[in-house]
Design a protein around this motif. Structure first.
Motif, mmCIF file in Angstrom:
data_model
loop_
_atom_site.group_PDB
_atom_site.id
_atom_site.type_symbol
_atom_site.label_atom_id
_atom_site.label_comp_id
_atom_site.label_asym_id
_atom_site.label_seq_id
_atom_site.Cartn_x
_atom_site.Cartn_y
_atom_site.Cartn_z
ATOM 1 N N TRP A 175 1.241 -1.009 -0.461
ATOM 2 C CA TRP A 175 -0.513 0.063 0.141
ATOM 3 C C TRP A 175 1.120 1.265 0.076
ATOM 4 C CZ3 TRP A 175 -3.846 -1.656 4.131
ATOM 5 C CH2 TRP A 175 -4.998 -2.475 2.998
ATOM 6 N N LEU A 176 2.132 1.374 0.837
ATOM 7 C CA LEU A 176 2.816 2.455 0.572
ATOM 8 C C LEU A 176 3.310 2.620 -0.772
ATOM 9 C CD1 LEU A 176 5.514 2.084 4.129
ATOM 10 C CD2 LEU A 176 3.729 3.770 3.200
ATOM 11 N N GLY A 177 3.945 1.548 -1.628
ATOM 12 C CA GLY A 177 3.924 1.364 -3.070
ATOM 13 C C GLY A 177 2.985 2.246 -3.614
ATOM 14 N N HIS A 178 1.649 1.899 -3.819
ATOM 15 C CA HIS A 178 0.347 1.995 -4.636
ATOM 16 C C HIS A 178 0.179 3.652 -4.197
ATOM 17 C CE1 HIS A 178 -0.777 -1.479 -6.179
ATOM 18 N NE2 HIS A 178 -0.348 -2.067 -5.730
ATOM 19 N N VAL A 179 0.223 4.341 -2.863
ATOM 20 C CA VAL A 179 0.023 5.549 -1.760
ATOM 21 C C VAL A 179 0.926 6.659 -2.543
ATOM 22 C CG1 VAL A 179 -0.685 6.955 -0.280
ATOM 23 C CG2 VAL A 179 -1.268 4.831 -0.003
ATOM 24 N N PHE A 180 2.074 6.028 -2.670
ATOM 25 C CA PHE A 180 3.005 7.366 -2.777
ATOM 26 C C PHE A 180 4.087 6.614 -4.599
ATOM 27 C CE2 PHE A 180 2.855 6.870 2.220
ATOM 28 C CZ PHE A 180 2.607 8.206 2.457
ATOM 29 N N PHE A 181 3.930 6.560 -5.136
ATOM 30 C CA PHE A 181 4.586 6.059 -6.285
ATOM 31 C C PHE A 181 3.973 5.328 -7.025
ATOM 32 C CE2 PHE A 181 7.391 5.210 -2.493
ATOM 33 C CZ PHE A 181 9.037 5.995 -3.420
#
Length: 102
Positions: A64-70
């Protein structure tokens, strides 16, 4: 906007890959999946069963960090939880075998 309903995983997987174009997002997925494997091995080796509760935190956290920020999109998990979980592991295997760049 209507959500497309995928009938099979083979129909879903190209969509799944389209949601993972950003290399950092894919790397975060890979790190999360790798840590899950290591956590499972550790918990089994030392009979620390309570540690297995961290599997979703690690797996979804990195993804989810990957989806939200990148990637800047909504994770497919929210619409297709089973296909998305399977897609995570197929993509992980494809990154290990270098079919997908990471």
């Amino acid at each position: 906007m209507a959500v497309k309903k995928y009938q099979t995983f083979s129909e879903f997987y190209p969509f799944y890959l389209s949601q993972h174009q950003n290399i950092i997002c894919r790397r975060l997925h890979f790190i999360g999946s790798s840590l899950i494997i290591l956590l499972i091995i550790y918990c089994i080796s030392y009979a620390l069963w309570q540690g297995l509760w961290f599997i979703p935190v690690i797996g979804y956290g990195f993804a989810w960090l990957g989806h939200v920020f990148f990637e800047k999109n909504k994770p497919a998990t929210f619409t297709y939880p089973v296909y998305s979980l399977l897609g995570d592991w197929v993509m992980f295997k494809n990154m290990l075998t270098r079919k997908i760049k990471f």
